[in-house]
Every structure is written in structure tokens, then in C-alpha cells.
Write a protein that holds these residues in place. Structure first.
Motif, PDB file in Angstrom:
ATOM      1  N   VAL B  16       0.797  -1.235   0.000  1.00  0.00           N
ATOM      2  CA  VAL B  16       0.000   0.000   0.000  1.00  0.00           C
ATOM      3  C   VAL B  16       0.828   1.283   0.000  1.00  0.00           C
ATOM      4  O   VAL B  16       0.271   2.365  -0.111  1.00  0.00           O
ATOM      5  CB  VAL B  16      -0.972   0.051   1.212  1.00  0.00           C
ATOM      6  N   SER B  17       2.143   1.179   0.126  1.00  0.00           N
ATOM      7  CA  SER B  17       2.924   2.392   0.377  1.00  0.00           C
ATOM      8  C   SER B  17       2.734   3.453  -0.713  1.00  0.00           C
ATOM      9  O   SER B  17       2.704   4.649  -0.419  1.00  0.00           O
ATOM     10  CB  SER B  17       4.411   2.051   0.545  1.00  0.00           C
ATOM     11  N   ALA B  18       2.538   2.997  -1.938  1.00  0.00           N
ATOM     12  CA  ALA B  18       2.379   3.970  -3.022  1.00  0.00           C
ATOM     13  C   ALA B  18       1.088   4.767  -2.877  1.00  0.00           C
ATOM     14  O   ALA B  18       0.973   5.886  -3.383  1.00  0.00           O
ATOM     15  CB  ALA B  18       2.406   3.251  -4.374  1.00  0.00           C
ATOM     16  N   SER B  19       0.117   4.195  -2.149  1.00  0.00           N
ATOM     17  CA  SER B  19      -1.164   4.892  -1.977  1.00  0.00           C
ATOM     18  C   SER B  19      -1.179   5.819  -0.760  1.00  0.00           C
ATOM     19  O   SER B  19      -2.146   6.530  -0.528  1.00  0.00           O
ATOM     20  CB  SER B  19      -2.301   3.882  -1.792  1.00  0.00           C
ATOM     21  N   LEU B  20      -0.112   5.779   0.057  1.00  0.00           N
ATOM     22  CA  LEU B  20      -0.101   6.602   1.267  1.00  0.00           C
ATOM     23  C   LEU B  20       0.207   8.054   0.904  1.00  0.00           C
ATOM     24  O   LEU B  20       1.013   8.313   0.003  1.00  0.00           O
ATOM     25  CB  LEU B  20       0.939   6.070   2.264  1.00  0.00           C
ATOM     26  N   PRO B  21      -0.427   8.990   1.585  1.00  0.00           N
ATOM     27  CA  PRO B  21      -0.251  10.399   1.209  1.00  0.00           C
ATOM     28  C   PRO B  21       1.142  10.930   1.551  1.00  0.00           C
ATOM     29  O   PRO B  21       1.777  10.460   2.494  1.00  0.00           O
ATOM     30  CB  PRO B  21      -1.325  11.115   2.024  1.00  0.00           C
ATOM     31  N   GLY B  22       1.570  11.914   0.767  1.00  0.00           N
ATOM     32  CA  GLY B  22       2.850  12.568   1.021  1.00  0.00           C
ATOM     33  C   GLY B  22       3.791  12.424  -0.156  1.00  0.00           C
ATOM     34  O   GLY B  22       3.633  11.532  -0.997  1.00  0.00           O
ATOM     35  N   ASP B  23       4.785  13.306  -0.212  1.00  0.00           N
ATOM     36  CA  ASP B  23       5.745  13.293  -1.321  1.00  0.00           C
ATOM     37  C   ASP B  23       6.868  12.287  -1.034  1.00  0.00           C
ATOM     38  O   ASP B  23       6.780  11.495  -0.083  1.00  0.00           O
ATOM     39  CB  ASP B  23       6.294  14.700  -1.563  1.00  0.00           C
ATOM     40  N   ALA B  24       7.910  12.327  -1.851  1.00  0.00           N
ATOM     41  CA  ALA B  24       9.003  11.363  -1.729  1.00  0.00           C
ATOM     42  C   ALA B  24       9.686  11.443  -0.361  1.00  0.00           C
ATOM     43  O   ALA B  24      10.075  10.427   0.219  1.00  0.00           O
ATOM     44  CB  ALA B  24      10.021  11.587  -2.844  1.00  0.00           C
ATOM     45  N   ARG B  25       9.791  12.677   0.169  1.00  0.00           N
ATOM     46  CA  ARG B  25      10.432  12.832   1.490  1.00  0.00           C
ATOM     47  C   ARG B  25       9.594  12.151   2.575  1.00  0.00           C
ATOM     48  O   ARG B  25      10.113  11.515   3.488  1.00  0.00           O
ATOM     49  CB  ARG B  25      10.584  14.314   1.826  1.00  0.00           C
ATOM     50  N   PRO B 115      -8.118  17.581   6.841  1.00  0.00           N
ATOM     51  CA  PRO B 115      -7.863  16.134   6.903  1.00  0.00           C
ATOM     52  C   PRO B 115      -6.362  15.902   6.781  1.00  0.00           C
ATOM     53  O   PRO B 115      -5.675  16.612   6.045  1.00  0.00           O
ATOM     54  CB  PRO B 115      -8.607  15.580   5.689  1.00  0.00           C
ATOM     55  N   PHE B 116      -5.878  14.920   7.496  1.00  0.00           N
ATOM     56  CA  PHE B 116      -4.442  14.671   7.545  1.00  0.00           C
ATOM     57  C   PHE B 116      -3.878  14.393   6.155  1.00  0.00           C
ATOM     58  O   PHE B 116      -2.811  14.907   5.781  1.00  0.00           O
ATOM     59  CB  PHE B 116      -4.166  13.492   8.480  1.00  0.00           C
ATOM     60  N   ALA B 117      -4.610  13.575   5.381  1.00  0.00           N
ATOM     61  CA  ALA B 117      -4.098  13.208   4.062  1.00  0.00           C
ATOM     62  C   ALA B 117      -3.861  14.454   3.221  1.00  0.00           C
ATOM     63  O   ALA B 117      -2.810  14.611   2.585  1.00  0.00           O
ATOM     64  CB  ALA B 117      -5.073  12.260   3.363  1.00  0.00           C
ATOM     65  N   ALA B 118      -4.833  15.363   3.264  1.00  0.00           N
ATOM     66  CA  ALA B 118      -4.713  16.596   2.491  1.00  0.00           C
ATOM     67  C   ALA B 118      -3.573  17.460   3.028  1.00  0.00           C
ATOM     68  O   ALA B 118      -2.788  18.038   2.272  1.00  0.00           O
ATOM     69  CB  ALA B 118      -6.031  17.353   2.532  1.00  0.00           C
ATOM     70  N   ALA B 119      -3.472  17.525   4.358  1.00  0.00           N
ATOM     71  CA  ALA B 119      -2.457  18.382   4.975  1.00  0.00           C
ATOM     72  C   ALA B 119      -1.054  17.882   4.658  1.00  0.00           C
ATOM     73  O   ALA B 119      -0.146  18.671   4.369  1.00  0.00           O
ATOM     74  CB  ALA B 119      -2.679  18.433   6.487  1.00  0.00           C
ATOM     75  N   VAL B 120      -0.867  16.570   4.667  1.00  0.00           N
ATOM     76  CA  VAL B 120       0.457  16.006   4.384  1.00  0.00           C
ATOM     77  C   VAL B 120       0.810  16.199   2.907  1.00  0.00           C
ATOM     78  O   VAL B 120       1.953  16.490   2.564  1.00  0.00           O
ATOM     79  CB  VAL B 120       0.506  14.509   4.760  1.00  0.00           C
ATOM     80  N   ALA B 121      -0.209  16.063   2.057  1.00  0.00           N
ATOM     81  CA  ALA B 121       0.035  16.292   0.636  1.00  0.00           C
ATOM     82  C   ALA B 121       0.491  17.726   0.411  1.00  0.00           C
ATOM     83  O   ALA B 121       1.356  18.006  -0.419  1.00  0.00           O
ATOM     84  CB  ALA B 121      -1.229  15.989  -0.158  1.00  0.00           C
ATOM     85  N   GLU B 122      -0.083  18.626   1.197  1.00  0.00           N
ATOM     86  CA  GLU B 122       0.246  20.043   1.083  1.00  0.00           C
ATOM     87  C   GLU B 122       1.622  20.355   1.652  1.00  0.00           C
ATOM     88  O   GLU B 122       2.374  21.142   1.114  1.00  0.00           O
ATOM     89  CB  GLU B 122      -0.765  20.861   1.898  1.00  0.00           C
TER      90      GLU B 122
END
Lengths: 251, 441
Positions: B16-25, B115-122
Motif C-alpha cells: 500500500v505504500s504507493a497509496s499513502l499520502p505525502g511526497d518522496a520525502r 484532513p491529515f491526508a490533504a495536509a500532508v500532501a500540502e
């Protein structure tokens, strides 16, 4: 009509015989006083009547309004109209006095087939009854007996009696720990609860209480049996002569 | 140690790691966190902090990090209805995923809720201010959450903004997927002199046997006041592990309420860092276990600075074969003179097979401090029971009333009247005989 009939009652605590053939008949409307020296079995009698665990009845019978009292649980006895005013009322932190009494009264009313009281009606009732023992309303909303003085606890017992309206009230050393003013208030409350269809059995060491709540009968308990019964005068004799002469008679 | 129990979470991560939110870092950080978890595995009972709590049952499960499975909303709604109504702002999560359609979080002035997913993506640096992604040194469970955290909420309160109306975060677990594992992350950043109340509530369908591993980080800025409620009422088959990490600046006031009723295994760690002078914290807690439930609270309060204050009141009610664990550690560091730390843990055992292990730990390295602690384990007072029965209450009602009364002061500390009422009913609902008196209460 006979309300309570105790026949040849023998009871033991931790294997030690305390009551050794006690018999007593109480009619509706009567007030009996049971007196006796320390260790004569007065409190044991109160506990056996209320159904406390740890008291083993080895012989004899107790019939309350035609029913075998000994076969009933403490709550069944209470619902059928037996009330014990404790010598040492228990403090119950966190349990509100009013809630406890309301739950108790409604349990009894359900048992009698009467409708339960709602909060408003109950509050009205308890405030009215509190005046009977001159109890400050502040005590009503406090935890049961928590931080109450000795006198306040005893007033609270009589308040409970007034609310629950038992047929048979057992007052276990209700005068102990009371100063003369508090004794007067408590006794006055009890006197107002005397009724032709209610019996009261007072257990006391001193005849002081009997000056305020005048009994119809006085019994002397010694060595686990009633060794003498009489009227009000017997208490006066006991006050003058003490218990020793009766203990000798009993022995 | 290559034998560390990690269930099947390592392959699940690859899946699932590819589906987890966030950039490469963020992805790198997740992988590092997973490696730390893999190195230790689930804590074992050789680990002092887990001495009384076995994770063996948890580690044996074949967890499914089903973030790629569509959420079965019908089941979510049913479980949601059972959680109790809430007319204030709330964020709802079903099986770990934020559901905007079920949420009504209104953005008030000075309050930002993402939402955390959105915040981490940001912003992949979310949470970095507080010990990386949040205190991984404290527990491998926090590393595990850091690896998988897929959703949750990030709350920012601006300096001086005061929010009296509590925000509810409701996490619903369905039984749609067996052994589902979810990893919510909640981050609260309360600015200077701001105030906020957050209610975290965990519920589930009765057959939900999943694993919730949640981390909440709270940072209270200077003079901020934050009240945190944690109501864990998952299904009796669920596994629930929570970490609450709180850092406090000067003169901030935090109140934490932790009430634990559900889950087969419930473990709650609370780490409080009083990092600013005159900061204070109150920990209020109640746990109940029955059947084969196991509930463990580990709290640690670090007094780093002078004139800091902590008060802790925890009570446990254990019935059936239920088991409770309480460990309350207070560390008064050298610099923290004039610390005032009070702790109390009281336990009520309702059956012969119930058990509790309670352990207060005080470490004091400063002079001129005031510290006290007390722990008790007892049963219902037989004299009180008889007294109530002699007034006409039947035995079960008398037991229920006394048990309920035991929890009374903990409920009394809850600042939200409606929660008080709901939880009172919840407690009474678990006590046979309570119906007889509850309407009176």
C-alpha cells in the motif's frame, strides 16, 4: 393482630451462640423497648431481623405478618415493611441521599403495586418529611451520611423511616451518640410516626430514650433470652438497680 | 533480532505504500519508521513498559491495511448512529478514511481543520516541530503509525483564538474487512492564549475485530488551554492502541480525559511534557473491563520547568475476567523546582477473577517539590451493600449503584454535560440492575 412473632430464637455469630431461646410477640400499634447490658444480644437480634449475613439462626422461627421472615432476603423484608434504623449508619460516598431514597421508595411502591413517584412528587415528599426531623435541606442532596455528625446520621435514619413508611420499625440504639437536643428531635420524629398499624421495637442500653419515646412494653434481654418483661416501670427499675440482679437471675 | 513479531505488516506496507499520502520525502520517512518498527516488532512482555500487557494475540492476526478497499458506507452509518448524536462540529472517519459527507466541521475564525491526508500532501513537514513525526523513541507503536498514517486531522488554532464549542473526531470501524488495521494521526497546534476542546471517539460495529493504532500530538502554546477527551468504545473484539503526546509551553493548561470501555485489548499511552514554566496538566481517566477485556493505561508526565503542576485521577472498574493495568510515571527534572504533582489511582474489582496491576512511579531530581501518589484496589463495601438492600434495593441494583458512584467523580470532571450524561448511561448500561435507579440519577 400479631405483626411479629419470634419463637425460641437461637442465633450464632462465627459459631458462638448469642441468642439462646428468645421469644417475643409484637402487635400492630405497639411500641416495645428491648433493653439489656452490653453483649446480651440486642444488636444480634436487630441484625437477624433485618437479614444481615453472618448471623446463623440455629433454632426457632420469626414470623412477620404470617410470613417466614428468615426465608426472605433483606430487600424483600424492606419491601414488605421491615425497617432497621442502624446503630451505625453507613457512609456511602458518591450516592446521593435523595437518589438512594427515591430508588428505595419506588422499589417498595412497585412491590406494593403502587405507581412510582416522579422526581417532582418525590422532592415534595422528602422536603415535607425532612421537617419532621428538622433536617436541613442541604443534607438531602449530599452523599448518604458522608461527613454527617452522629446526630445528623440518626436524623437521616428517621427521615428514611418517615419516607419509607414501614409496618415494623426497629430502632437499634438510636439514642447512642446523641446530645440531649438531638435526642429530643429524633424522639419527636419517631413519636409522630407512631400509628395504630405500625409497630416499633426500640433497642437501647439506657432508659433515657424511653423518657422521650414512651413504650407500651419493656423487655430485658440478658444472656440471649428475654428474662423479664413489663411496662414502662421496668425501665425505671433498671435505671435504679442496673442489670446485674437480672443477669444473676438469668444465670 | 530477526524474529520480532510484526504480523504481516511489512508486506502490507509494500503493497500500500504507493497509496499513502505525502511526497518522496514523506515516503522516505515512512520507510524509516517502518524499519524502526520492524527492528523491535510488537513490544514483548520482556519490555518493562509492556510487562503486564501481551501483544501476542495482536501480533498473530493477519492485518489488512485496506486503504485501497472502498469503504462500506452503509455499515459505517449504522455504527455511526450508535455513537450518539452530535450537533456540533465533527469530523467523521470510517475505517480510517475521512468522510466529508458525514462531517460538519465548520471553519471558524482562527481555526483551521484539515484532513491529515490533504495536509500532508500540502506540507510534508507537518508535525516535524514536535519530535520528528512525533516521539518515535517513546514506543514502536508510534513508529508503526508513522509508517502507515493515512488519514486523520490537523487542527491549527491561531494565537488568541478561543473555541468553546468542542470538536468531535469520530472514528468508526466496520466489520466489512476482517482484521483491518487503521492508523489515524491527529495533530493539534494551539497558538498562544488560544483555547480548544477536542473529543476523540472510537466506536465500531460489534463484530469489528480490527486494529486501531492511533497517535495524537498536541502542542499547547504559551497560555493556551486545550481539553482533550478520548472515548474508546470499540467492539469487544477490537485491538486498540493509542498514543497521546502533549508538549506544553509556558502557563499553558491541558486537561486530558481518557475513558476506555471497549476493545479486547486496549492500550493507551499518554506522554505529557511540561516544557514551559507554570504549565499545568490534569489527567482524568476511567477504564472498565469485563469478559476477557484487557485495558492498560501508561501515563508519563515530565516536569521540565519550575512551578509546573500535574494532577492525575484514574479509576478502574474490573469485572468478569477483565484485567486492568495502570502505570503512572512522574519525572521531576532537576530544573523543575516548586513542582506540584499529585496522582491517584483507585480500582474496584467486581469479581474474583478480575485483576489489576497498578504502579505509581515517581522520579524526583529537584529540591523543593510537592509530590504525592496513592493507589488502591478494593471491592464493593459490604456494609454499604447491606445498607442499600435493607432499604429495599435489590442486590444487583445496590451493586450497580455503588459501582456507578465509584465512577462519579471522574464523570463529574468532564466539562461537557452531554458527554457526562451519555457516559453515565454507558457505564450504567454495563451494570446489571442499574435500570432500577438510573432514571433517578
Amino acid at each position: 393482630m400479631t405483626m411479629l412473632s419470634i419463637r425460641n430464637l437461637h442465633a450464632a455469630v462465627e459459631g458462638k451462640a448469642i441468642l439462646k431461646g428468645l421469644s417475643l410477640e409484637v402487635m400492630a400499634g405497639e411500641v416495645h423497648a428491648i433493653m439489656g447490658p452490653n453483649g446480651s444480644g440486642k444488636s444480634t437480634l436487630a441484625h437477624v431481623l433485618s437479614g444481615r449475613e453472618g448471623y446463623e439462626v440455629t433454632e426457632g422461627s420469626i414470623v412477620f405478618e404470617g410470613k417466614d421472615l428468615l426465608a426472605m432476603s433483606p430487600e424483600e423484608r424492606a419491601r414488605d415493611g421491615v425497617f432497621l434504623a442502624f446503630q451505625y449508619p453507613v457512609e456511602i460516598p458518591g450516592v446521593n441521599n435523595v437518589y438512594m431514597l427515591k430508588a428505595a421508595l419506588n422499589a417498595i411502591r412497585r412491590h406494593r403495586g403502587e405507581p412510582e413517584l416522579d422526581a417532582v412528587d418525590f422532592l415534595r415528599l422528602i422536603k415535607e418529611k425532612a421537617m419532621l426531623v428538622q433536617m436541613d435541606e442541604r443534607f438531602l442532596s449530599r452523599a448518604v451520611n458522608e461527613g454527617f455528625s452522629g446526630g445528623e446520621k440518626k436524623r437521616n435514619e428517621i427521615l428514611q423511616m418517615a419516607v419509607l413508611e414501614p409496618k415494623l420499625a426497629l430502632l437499634d440504639e438510636t439514642d447512642s451518640g446523641l446530645d440531649i437536643d438531638a435526642l429530643r428531635v429524633v424522639a419527636n420524629g419517631v413519636n409522630q410516626l407512631r400509628r395504630s398499624d405500625r409497630a416499633i421495637v426500640m433497642i437501647t442500653h439506657y432508659q433515657r430514650l424511653l423518657e422521650h419515646i414512651v413504650p407500651d412494653f419493656v423487655h430485658v434481654l440478658a444472656g440471649g433470652r428475654i428474662v423479664r418483661s413489663g411496662g414502662r416501670d421496668l425501665a425505671v427499675t433498671l435505671e435504679e438497680r442496673g442489670y446485674d440482679w437480672l443477669k444473676e437471675e438469668a444465670a | 533480532m530477526s524474529t520480532a513479531a510484526t504480523a504481516n505488516l511489512l508486506p502490507e506496507f509494500e503493497r500500500v505504500s504507493a497509496s499513502l499520502p505525502g511526497d518522496a520525502r514523506v515516503a522516505e520517512r515512512r520507510r524509516a519508521a517502518l524499519a524502526r518498527f520492524a527492528a523491535s516488532g510488537f513490544p514483548s512482555q520482556r519490555d518493562e513498559a509492556w510487562r503486564y500487557t501481551s501483544t501476542a494475540g495482536l501480533a498473530r492476526r493477519k492485518h489488512s491495511v485496506a486503504i485501497d478497499t472502498p469503504v462500506n458506507l452503509a455499515r459505517g452509518r449504522a455504527a455511526l448512529a450508535a455513537a450518539g448524536a452530535w450537533d456540533g462540529p465533527q469530523c467523521v472517519f470510517v475505517d480510517g478514511s475521512h468522510r466529508p459527507d458525514l462531517s460538519n466541521a465548520v471553519a471558524a475564525a482562527g481555526l483551521r481543520i484539515r484532513p491529515f491526508a490533504a495536509a500532508v500532501a500540502e506540507d510534508g513537514r507537518i508535525g516535524e516541530r514536535f519530535a520528528g513525526w512525533g516521539g518515535e523513541e517513546l514506543s514502536p507503536m508510534i513508529s508503526l503509525n508513522a509508517a502507515f498514517a493515512a488519514d486523520g486531522v490537523v487542527i491549527d488554532v491561531a494565537d488568541g483564538a478561543e473555541h468553546g464549542e468542542p470538536l468531535r473526531l469520530l472514528f468508526v470501524m466496520t466489520a466489512d474487512v476482517r482484521d483491518r488495521a487503521v492508523f489515524p494521526r491527529v495533530i493539534v497546534r494551539a497558538g498562544q492564549r488560544s483555547s480548544l476542546a477536542v473529543v476523540e471517539q472510537y466506536v465500531g460495529e460489534s463484530a469489528a475485530d480490527g486494529f486501531t493504532n492511533t497517535v495524537t500530538q498536541i502542542h499547547a502554546g504559551e497560555g493556551a488551554r486545550v481539553t482533550h477527551y478520548r472515548l474508546q468504545d470499540e467492539s469487544p473484539k477490537a485491538y486498540h492502541v493509542g498514543n497521546l503526546i502533549v508538549s506544553q509551553e509556558r502557563a499553558s493548561e491541558v486537561v486530558s480525559h481518557s475513558l476506555s470501555f471497549g476493545a479486547l485489548l486496549a492500550r493507551q499511552d499518554i506522554h505529557i511534557m511540561l516544557s514551559g514554566p507554570e504549565s499545568s496538566v490534569t489527567l482524568n481517566g476511567l477504564y472498565m473491563a469485563e469478559g476477557r477485556q484487557h485495558v492498560d493505561h501508561h501515563t508519563r508526565i515530565d516536569h521540565f520547568e519550575p512551578t509546573t503542576r500535574s494532577e492525575e485521577y484514574y479509576k478502574g472498574i474490573l469485572g468478569g475476567h477483565g484485567r486492568g493495568v495502570f502505570n503512572g510515571k512522574v519525572v521531576v527534572h532537576q530544573h523543575a523546582i516548586k513542582t506540584d504533582a499529585q496522582q491517584s489511582n483507585k480500582n474496584l474489582l467486581l469479581s474474583n477473577d478480575a485483576e489489576v496491576d497498578t504502579k505509581p512511579e515517581l522520579e524526583i531530581y529537584a529540591d523543593d517539590v510537592k509530590c504525592a501518589h496513592g493507589a488502591t484496589v478494593g471491592q464493593l463495601d459490604e456494609d454499604a451493600l447491606f445498607y442499600l438492600r435493607s432499604r429495599g434495593l435489590d442486590e444487583s441494583a445496590a451493586r450497580a449503584l455503588l459501582t456507578y458512584a465509584f465512577a462519579g467523580d471522574i464523570l463529574g470532571r468532564l466539562g461537557i454535560a452531554r458527554l457526562q450524561k451519555e457516559l453515565a448511561a454507558r457505564i450504567a448500561g454495563r451494570l446489571p440492575g442499574a435500570a432500577e435507579f438510573l432514571e433517578a440519577v
